[in-house]
Structure formats: structure tokens, C-alpha cells
Design a protein around this motif. Structure first.
Motif, mmCIF file in Angstrom:
data_model
loop_
_atom_site.group_PDB
_atom_site.id
_atom_site.type_symbol
_atom_site.label_atom_id
_atom_site.label_comp_id
_atom_site.label_asym_id
_atom_site.label_seq_id
_atom_site.Cartn_x
_atom_site.Cartn_y
_atom_site.Cartn_z
ATOM 1 N N HIS A 127 11.035 43.202 37.702
ATOM 2 C CA HIS A 127 9.905 43.215 38.634
ATOM 3 C C HIS A 127 8.597 43.535 37.918
ATOM 4 N N ASN A 128 8.694 44.345 36.887
ATOM 5 C CA ASN A 128 7.530 44.777 36.120
ATOM 6 C C ASN A 128 7.072 43.716 35.111
ATOM 7 N N LYS A 129 7.885 42.640 34.974
ATOM 8 C CA LYS A 129 7.611 41.572 34.000
ATOM 9 C C LYS A 129 7.567 42.110 32.571
ATOM 10 N N GLY A 130 8.521 42.991 32.291
ATOM 11 C CA GLY A 130 8.653 43.536 30.948
ATOM 12 C C GLY A 130 9.712 42.787 30.158
ATOM 13 N N LYS A 131 10.424 43.515 29.322
ATOM 14 C CA LYS A 131 11.422 42.887 28.459
ATOM 15 C C LYS A 131 12.495 43.915 28.134
ATOM 16 N N ILE A 132 13.747 43.464 28.092
ATOM 17 C CA ILE A 132 14.842 44.352 27.707
ATOM 18 C C ILE A 132 15.726 43.620 26.708
ATOM 19 N N GLN A 133 16.106 44.328 25.671
ATOM 20 C CA GLN A 133 16.932 43.750 24.612
ATOM 21 C C GLN A 133 18.012 44.766 24.246
ATOM 22 N N ILE A 134 19.267 44.303 24.257
ATOM 23 C CA ILE A 134 20.396 45.163 23.912
ATOM 24 C C ILE A 134 21.168 44.526 22.761
ATOM 25 N N ILE A 135 21.412 45.307 21.728
ATOM 26 C CA ILE A 135 22.255 44.889 20.611
ATOM 27 C C ILE A 135 23.390 45.898 20.520
ATOM 28 N N SER A 136 24.621 45.404 20.613
ATOM 29 C CA SER A 136 25.767 46.306 20.572
ATOM 30 C C SER A 136 26.969 45.542 20.041
ATOM 31 N N ALA A 137 27.651 46.120 19.052
ATOM 32 C CA ALA A 137 28.740 45.417 18.352
ATOM 33 C C ALA A 137 28.179 44.086 17.827
ATOM 34 N N TRP A 169 21.702 40.520 23.492
ATOM 35 C CA TRP A 169 21.337 40.074 24.846
ATOM 36 C C TRP A 169 19.898 40.482 25.111
ATOM 37 N N GLU A 170 19.116 39.518 25.597
ATOM 38 C CA GLU A 170 17.701 39.786 25.857
ATOM 39 C C GLU A 170 17.268 39.110 27.148
ATOM 40 N N TRP A 171 16.449 39.804 27.921
ATOM 41 C CA TRP A 171 15.827 39.205 29.105
ATOM 42 C C TRP A 171 14.322 39.334 28.965
ATOM 43 N N HIS A 172 13.631 38.182 29.115
ATOM 44 C CA HIS A 172 12.174 38.178 29.000
ATOM 45 C C HIS A 172 11.628 36.972 29.753
ATOM 46 N N ARG A 173 10.686 37.227 30.628
ATOM 47 C CA ARG A 173 10.012 36.169 31.383
ATOM 48 C C ARG A 173 10.993 35.253 32.110
ATOM 49 N N GLY A 174 11.969 35.857 32.742
ATOM 50 C CA GLY A 174 12.905 35.119 33.571
ATOM 51 C C GLY A 174 14.035 34.430 32.838
ATOM 52 N N THR A 175 14.107 34.597 31.532
ATOM 53 C CA THR A 175 15.125 33.914 30.740
ATOM 54 C C THR A 175 15.995 34.916 29.991
ATOM 55 N N ALA A 176 17.312 34.722 30.085
ATOM 56 C CA ALA A 176 18.257 35.555 29.339
ATOM 57 C C ALA A 176 18.680 34.811 28.075
ATOM 58 N N THR A 177 18.601 35.488 26.942
ATOM 59 C CA THR A 177 19.011 34.920 25.658
ATOM 60 C C THR A 177 20.221 35.690 25.151
ATOM 61 N N LYS A 178 21.269 34.956 24.777
ATOM 62 C CA LYS A 178 22.511 35.589 24.318
ATOM 63 C C LYS A 178 22.916 35.006 22.967
ATOM 64 N N LYS A 179 23.337 35.878 22.056
ATOM 65 C CA LYS A 179 23.766 35.428 20.732
ATOM 66 C C LYS A 179 24.928 36.290 20.244
ATOM 67 N N ASN A 180 25.806 35.668 19.472
ATOM 68 C CA ASN A 180 26.826 36.417 18.743
ATOM 69 C C ASN A 180 26.311 36.661 17.329
ATOM 70 N N LEU A 181 26.308 37.909 16.916
ATOM 71 C CA LEU A 181 25.761 38.269 15.613
ATOM 72 C C LEU A 181 26.816 38.138 14.515
ATOM 73 N N ASN A 182 26.383 37.649 13.376
ATOM 74 C CA ASN A 182 27.298 37.549 12.232
ATOM 75 C C ASN A 182 27.606 38.922 11.648
ATOM 76 N N ASN A 183 26.639 39.834 11.759
ATOM 77 C CA ASN A 183 26.811 41.186 11.224
ATOM 78 C C ASN A 183 26.708 42.187 12.372
ATOM 79 N N PRO A 184 27.838 42.655 12.888
ATOM 80 C CA PRO A 184 27.831 43.562 14.045
ATOM 81 C C PRO A 184 27.137 44.881 13.735
ATOM 82 N N PHE A 185 26.564 45.469 14.786
ATOM 83 C CA PHE A 185 25.987 46.807 14.679
ATOM 84 C C PHE A 185 26.956 47.788 15.321
ATOM 85 N N ASN A 186 27.358 48.785 14.560
ATOM 86 C CA ASN A 186 28.358 49.742 15.041
ATOM 87 C C ASN A 186 27.696 50.814 15.903
#
Length: 242
Positions: A185-195, A199-216
Motif C-alpha cells: 500500500h505504501n508503494k515500497g519494496k521488500i526483498q527476502i534472500i534465504s537459503a 524473492w522481491e516485490w516492487h511496483r506490483g511485480t514479484a521477482t523470484k530466482k534460485n540462487l547458485n550460491n545459497p545464503f545460510n
């Protein structure tokens, strides 16, 4: 950067910081990250820095310190969008769940937090990052369902309304739905990196990726739009007013 330092120090490495550009050094001295490494503090005249701080989740005496950090460094910013006291409390509690998760599963020495406010940019973004090396989203949600869940699926599940791995009186759930709804609602941005999940949400769009180098662990990057004149409250508060 604080998490990288933590990992290296647990391996017995001595850390020194040299050869910064003037701009980077100034920021890291204003937010106090460099103070333990023989750098002096630079006064943050315009209060745009979110102080770097690390918290020991195994020390219950630091619980109030973390809660106060979220309130003072984030929600109490003069330009932070107007919101009800109850909503502010719930946002703090949701962020605190990340802290509780690190404590409950006992595999994290510190939670690191820092950020920066950019009042001259159009959206006046306030960026806050919270990092821990404890039990990640994938492990947590997989244990909750008692079956293997991918990291991206686990993050997406934690963003859905009402979802949390917290059960009964057991602390340490992962439920970021309310923060996600606020940022949408605030038109901000959220990004989560785990394992290995990004996953990112920004301006109405969700972006998802599998990372080659996981973060523990988990990295939560939250961006709030402070160029927002709306007032926010919980839906239940509005229903009670009716």
C-alpha cells in the motif's frame, strides 16, 4: 557486511578496513559501523543514517533493545507514513519474529541491522536491512509442514495473509504478511534472500530466482516510501469504528 565480519571472526580472522572512498567511509562512520575498527564517528547532522547495530538473540536482556531499535530508528522517523499506534505495534512484532526465530533455534550469534534514508530522492526511500545466520525460511517452513518446501515457496508462503510458523506459545514464527501488505500500500519494496531463494516485490511485480550460491540464513531488505501522505491502520480498527 556485519554478517560477513561475524563469519570471518568465528574463523579466527582479524578484520581491518582500509582504502574506502570518502563517500563510503563517511556513511559507515555516520551509521557507526566502523567505530569498533578505530574510526571516529561523524555527526549525522540530517539524521538520515539508520545506526548499525548487532543484537545477541540468546541474551533476553537485549529483547527490549531490538524492539526499541525498530521503533526509534524506523517507525519514529518524522517522515515515516502516519499510522495508528496499534499498527506500529504489529509491524514491530512481525519484525521481532525474525529475532525470535534466531533465538528459538539457537544457531545464530547475532542479528545485524542497518539502513539509510534518502530524503532527496522522489520516493524519499527509507531502506532497512536485517540479517541473521540462523534457521532459514526453507528449513523453518519445511519443518512446519513436515515435508520439503523450496526456499522460494517458503518465502511466498510467509508473505501470505495470516501465515506464520508460530504455533501456540512457541516463539519464533515467520510471518511477514502484515509488513508485506503495508509496503504494498505504501508503494515500497521488500526483498527476502534465504537459503537459495531470492524473492522481491516492487511496483506490483514479484521477482523470484534460485540462487547458485545459497545464503545460510536470511536477509530482509525493506524499503519504505516516506513520500506518502496516507494514514494507515489495521482493518479491524476501521471495522470497530463503524
Amino acid at each position: 557486511m556485519g554478517t560477513i565480519v561475524e563469519i570471518l571472526e568465528t574463523r579466527g580472522k582479524e578484520i581491518k578496513f582500509i582504502n574506502f572512498t570518502n563517500k563510503v567511509e563517511t556513511i559507515l562512520r555516520k551509521n557507526e559501523f566502523l567505530l569498533p575498527y578505530d574510526y571516529g564517528k561523524i555527526d549525522d547532522r540530517y539524521t538520515t543514517s539508520i545506526t548499525y547495530q548487532k543484537f545477541n538473540p540468546m541474551n533476553e536482556d537485549e529483547d527490549d533493545m531490538f524492539e526499541n531499535y525498530i521503533k526509534e530508528q524506523l517507525l519514529s522517523k518524522s517522515d515515516f507514513p502516519s499510522h495508528s499506534k496499534l499498527l506500529g505495534k504489529h509491524i514491530t512484532l512481525r519484525i521481532f519474529e525474525l529475532y525470535e526465530n534466531a533465538r528459538t533455534h539457537g544457531s545464530c550469534r547475532y542479528i545485524h541491522a542497518c539502513g539509510q534514508y534518502f530524503p532527496r530522492k522522489p520516493e524519499k526511500p527509507l531502506n532497512v536491512t536485517i540479517v541473521d545466520t540462523g534457521k532459514n525460511f526453507q528449513e523453518n517452513v519445511s519443518d512446519f509442514f513436515k515435508k520439503d518446501i523450496s526456499a522460494i515457496e517458503a518465502i511466498e508462503w510467509a508473505m501470505q495473509d495470516g501465515n506464520t510458523t508460530k504455533t501456540g506459545d512457541i516463539s519464533g514464527g515467520l510471518g511477514l504478511d502484515l509488513i508485506f501488505q503495508f509496503i504494498k500500500h505504501n508503494k515500497g519494496k521488500i526483498q527476502i534472500i534465504s537459503a537459495d531463494g531470492f524473492w522481491e516485490w516492487h511496483r506490483g511485480t514479484a521477482t523470484k530466482k534460485n540462487l547458485n550460491n545459497p545464503f545460510n540464513g536470511t536477509i530482509a531488505n525493506l524499503r519504505f516510501n516516506l513520500n506518502d501522505t496516507s494514514h494507515y491502520s489495521l482493518k479491524s480498527e476501521m471495522e470497530n469504528d463503524d
